[in-house]
Scaffold this motif. Sequence first.
Motif: not given
Length: 283
Positions: A160, A162-163, A192
Amino acid sequence: MTKNRMMTVVLASVLSLALVLFGCSPTDANTITIDQNFSDIHNEFWAKNEVTQLVDMGVINGYPDKQFRPALEVSRGQAANLLSSALQLPEAPYEPIFKDVSSKSSHLKGAMSTYKAGIFLGKEDGTFGVADSLTREQMATVIVRAFGLEDTGEDIHFNDENRISESHREGVKILAQHEITTGKEDGTFDPKTAVNRATYVVFLHRAMVKTGKIEESQEIVFNKPPTLGNYETIRHEQNFVEVPISSTKKTYLRSNYYLQFAGEKTRKHAHSTDTLYTYTVGG
C-alpha cells in the motif's frame, strides 16, 4: 566414585541450590521473573518486554488504576513527550511558536524540545497538533529523525505504498531498512492508522536498541499472583478508538474487540442533520 566425578556432583548440586534460591531454573537462565505491574500487561501480551523495560526506565508510565492501556491511541503531544524522555533532550524554554501549545501546556516540554531538535516540525496551520492522533507514517518519520537513521540503499516495498504520504515515504522506507518495522502480515504498512501505546513503545524500544542507547532486556516472566479459593481470571483487552466529533474534546469508544474508524457520512432530515460514524470490529 572417583574424585573428579564427586567434584562434578558437588558443583552441580551447588548450582541447582543457587538457581532455586534466586528463583530461576536451569532452563530459564535467560529470563527475569518479576511481579506483574499492570493488570493488562500479562505473560501472554505481545509487547510485555518492551513495555516493562521502558516503564522501569521512566520513559513511559501507566495509569493510577494499575492499567497500562496499551490500545489507547497516542497523540502527537504524548509522542513528543515520550521521545523527549527517551532521548533525554535538553529542556527548551517556551516560545509562542504553536497556537495549541501554551506556557502551561502539559506537552510544553516535549513540543519545544523535539521542535528544537528538528524531530517534530509542527503543522501548516501553525499548530503542533498536540491532540491529534499520531499515525504510523508520522511515527516512522519522527523516529528516523530522532535517532538519526540513514538510508541503507536497500529496496523496500509495501503493498500500500501508494497510500503513504509523499512527505513520509522516506521515513517509512528507512524505518523498514533498519528492521524497526516489518509492516503488517498482509504486506502493507497501513500508514494512516493511529498508533496505540503498545505499538509506539515497541517501535521506540527497537530504535533505542538498534542505535545502542539501551541493551535489550532478558525475557520477562511475571510471577503468578497468589489466589484464595477457586478463582478464575477473566481478562478482557480494552481497545479504544476516537470518535471525531470535535477537535477540542475527546470522545472514545471502548470495546473488548479491535476497533477501527471506517468513515462518516451525513444524513439530512426535515428538522435535523445526523452524522453517522462507521467502525469496523475485529475478533
